[in-house]
Scaffold this motif. Structure first.
Motif, mmCIF file in Angstrom:
data_model
loop_
_atom_site.group_PDB
_atom_site.id
_atom_site.type_symbol
_atom_site.label_atom_id
_atom_site.label_comp_id
_atom_site.label_asym_id
_atom_site.label_seq_id
_atom_site.Cartn_x
_atom_site.Cartn_y
_atom_site.Cartn_z
ATOM 1 N N ARG A 165 0.833 -1.210 0.000
ATOM 2 C CA ARG A 165 0.000 0.000 0.000
ATOM 3 C C ARG A 165 0.865 1.256 0.000
ATOM 4 N N ILE A 166 1.924 1.240 0.814
ATOM 5 C CA ILE A 166 2.803 2.413 0.873
ATOM 6 C C ILE A 166 3.541 2.603 -0.446
ATOM 7 N N ILE A 167 4.016 1.492 -1.035
ATOM 8 C CA ILE A 167 4.696 1.581 -2.325
ATOM 9 C C ILE A 167 3.759 2.164 -3.374
ATOM 10 N N GLY A 168 2.506 1.707 -3.375
ATOM 11 C CA GLY A 168 1.538 2.215 -4.345
ATOM 12 C C GLY A 168 1.301 3.708 -4.185
ATOM 13 N N MET A 169 1.150 4.163 -2.937
ATOM 14 C CA MET A 169 0.930 5.587 -2.707
ATOM 15 C C MET A 169 2.132 6.410 -3.152
ATOM 16 N N LEU A 170 3.330 5.899 -2.881
ATOM 17 C CA LEU A 170 4.538 6.620 -3.273
ATOM 18 C C LEU A 170 4.663 6.703 -4.785
ATOM 19 N N GLU A 171 4.413 5.595 -5.480
ATOM 20 C CA GLU A 171 4.572 5.619 -6.931
ATOM 21 C C GLU A 171 3.537 6.514 -7.590
ATOM 22 N N ARG A 172 2.301 6.501 -7.071
ATOM 23 C CA ARG A 172 1.286 7.399 -7.643
ATOM 24 C C ARG A 172 1.604 8.858 -7.337
ATOM 25 N N GLY A 173 2.143 9.122 -6.149
ATOM 26 C CA GLY A 173 2.535 10.480 -5.812
ATOM 27 C C GLY A 173 3.665 10.983 -6.700
ATOM 28 N N ILE A 174 4.632 10.117 -6.980
ATOM 29 C CA ILE A 174 5.748 10.506 -7.849
ATOM 30 C C ILE A 174 5.248 10.779 -9.263
ATOM 31 N N GLY A 181 5.046 18.594 -12.961
ATOM 32 C CA GLY A 181 6.314 19.272 -13.183
ATOM 33 C C GLY A 181 6.756 19.287 -14.629
ATOM 34 N N GLY A 182 5.924 18.747 -15.528
ATOM 35 C CA GLY A 182 6.273 18.747 -16.941
ATOM 36 C C GLY A 182 7.336 17.740 -17.317
ATOM 37 N N GLU A 183 7.492 16.678 -16.527
ATOM 38 C CA GLU A 183 8.502 15.654 -16.801
ATOM 39 C C GLU A 183 7.878 14.259 -16.878
ATOM 40 N N PRO A 184 6.903 14.055 -17.786
ATOM 41 C CA PRO A 184 6.259 12.735 -17.865
ATOM 42 C C PRO A 184 7.203 11.624 -18.295
ATOM 43 N N GLY A 185 8.320 11.984 -18.931
ATOM 44 C CA GLY A 185 9.273 10.960 -19.335
ATOM 45 C C GLY A 185 9.847 10.193 -18.164
ATOM 46 N N GLY A 186 9.838 10.801 -16.975
ATOM 47 C CA GLY A 186 10.346 10.117 -15.806
ATOM 48 C C GLY A 186 9.522 8.916 -15.402
ATOM 49 N N ILE A 187 8.281 8.836 -15.903
ATOM 50 C CA ILE A 187 7.432 7.690 -15.580
ATOM 51 C C ILE A 187 8.037 6.413 -16.149
ATOM 52 N N GLY A 188 8.660 6.519 -17.328
ATOM 53 C CA GLY A 188 9.309 5.342 -17.916
ATOM 54 C C GLY A 188 10.409 4.811 -17.029
ATOM 55 N N ILE A 213 1.528 -7.084 -12.551
ATOM 56 C CA ILE A 213 1.361 -6.278 -13.768
ATOM 57 C C ILE A 213 0.034 -5.534 -13.751
ATOM 58 N N ILE A 214 -1.042 -6.241 -13.410
ATOM 59 C CA ILE A 214 -2.364 -5.593 -13.358
ATOM 60 C C ILE A 214 -2.360 -4.456 -12.346
ATOM 61 N N GLY A 215 -1.854 -4.739 -11.154
ATOM 62 C CA GLY A 215 -1.829 -3.716 -10.115
ATOM 63 C C GLY A 215 -0.974 -2.518 -10.499
ATOM 64 N N THR A 216 0.178 -2.780 -11.104
ATOM 65 C CA THR A 216 1.075 -1.688 -11.494
ATOM 66 C C THR A 216 0.460 -0.825 -12.580
ATOM 67 N N LEU A 217 -0.063 -1.451 -13.638
ATOM 68 C CA LEU A 217 -0.649 -0.670 -14.731
ATOM 69 C C LEU A 217 -1.857 0.134 -14.255
ATOM 70 N N ALA A 218 -2.685 -0.486 -13.413
ATOM 71 C CA ALA A 218 -3.852 0.227 -12.901
ATOM 72 C C ALA A 218 -3.429 1.401 -12.021
ATOM 73 N N SER A 219 -2.417 1.192 -11.183
ATOM 74 C CA SER A 219 -1.936 2.243 -10.300
ATOM 75 C C SER A 219 -1.357 3.406 -11.110
ATOM 76 N N PHE A 220 -0.528 3.081 -12.095
ATOM 77 C CA PHE A 220 0.068 4.124 -12.933
ATOM 78 C C PHE A 220 -1.018 4.850 -13.726
ATOM 79 N N GLY A 221 -1.953 4.090 -14.278
ATOM 80 C CA GLY A 221 -3.015 4.700 -15.073
ATOM 81 C C GLY A 221 -3.874 5.644 -14.256
ATOM 82 N N TRP A 222 -4.197 5.244 -13.034
ATOM 83 C CA TRP A 222 -4.999 6.104 -12.147
ATOM 84 C C TRP A 222 -4.270 7.413 -11.878
#
Length: 247
Positions: A165-174, A181-188, A213-222
């Motif tokens: 849960r903490i990892i998910g919150m951190l990755e979505r926050g980043i 901040g205009g740096e979407p390339g950092g998501i890669g 994979i499902i959890g990561t893609l959904a988290s990033f997409g959200w």
């Protein structure tokens, strides 16, 4: 209109995702009227406070908005059992957000006629929009992901209690900060880093790898969706005054 929408959005996310403890949410889902009314009281109170309501018209609008919130939550309780948990959650939030948008369009002067508007800097609605977006991206995203992954609850990585849960919150926050901040390339880079760190744990277990994979893609997409929506709303508000750091 944009300022009113920003403040309504902030009040909503505070009432639904910050000031609503798990016990209240579970009791509401079970149809407990006392907890439902307590939540609705919080919705009305925080909305009135955020807007700085001081006229009978504004009070009537907030009362009507609070009543609609009650109807939407009651409808979720009534028909939620017929839907998947994530579908009920998304439909509930979509109805709330549509209501906020309609109120902002019909009564755009709610913010400017409130107590706070004459006493606050022009950039405040934009700052509060960023706060609301951050809560939606991190905390609300955690609720959504938990409901999405519930059917596969028996699949998971052994690790620190609550670590996922903490990892998910951190990755979505980043991700939220990268897009703002205009740096979407950092998501890669973030995707690559998480893939490397998770590879050793899931490479020999197909069910576990698919779960990750499902959890990561959904988290990033959200997080990306919320961040893009936040940027769109910010474009209609007075700027925060933060310099553009993009090259």
């Amino acid at each position: 209109m944009a300022e009113t929408l920003a403040l309504l959005l902030l009040a909503h996310v505070l009432a639904d995702f910050v000031l609503q403890p798990d016990r209240m949410a579970q009791a509401k889902a079970g149809g407990h009227p006392g907890w439902m009314l307590a939540h609705i009281g919080i919705v009305g109170g925080i909305t009135a406070l955020v807007l700085g309501v001081q006229t009978p018209q504004a009070a009537a609008v907030v009362a009507g908005l609070t009543g609609v919130h009650l109807l939407v939550d009651a409808a979720k309780v009534a028909i939620g059992a017929r839907l998947s948990a994530i579908t009920a959650f998304l439909a509930d939030q979509a109805a709330h957000l549509l209501t906020l948008l309609m109120v902002a369009m019909l009564v755009p002067e709610l913010w400017t006629q409130g107590f706070w508007a004459p006493h606050t800097p022009l950039w405040l609605p934009a700052a509060l929009t960023v706060i609301a977006g951050a809560v939606l991206a991190t905390r609300a995203g955690g609720f959504a992901l938990g409901l999405l992954m519930r059917p596969w609850g028996e699949v998971g990585l052994d690790g620190l209690p609550g670590g996922g849960r903490i990892i998910g919150m951190l990755e979505r926050g980043i991700i939220f900060l990268l897009i703002l901040g205009g740096e979407p390339g950092g998501i890669g880079f973030l995707i690559a880093a998480k893939s490397v760190l998770r590879f050793g744990a899931v490479k020999e277990e197909s069910r576990l790898s698919e779960y990750v994979i499902i959890g990561t893609l959904a988290s990033f997409g959200w997080a990306m969706l919320v961040a893009i929506g936040t940027v769109m709303l910010l474009s209609a508000l007075p700027p925060l005054g933060i310099p553009d750091l993009s090259p």
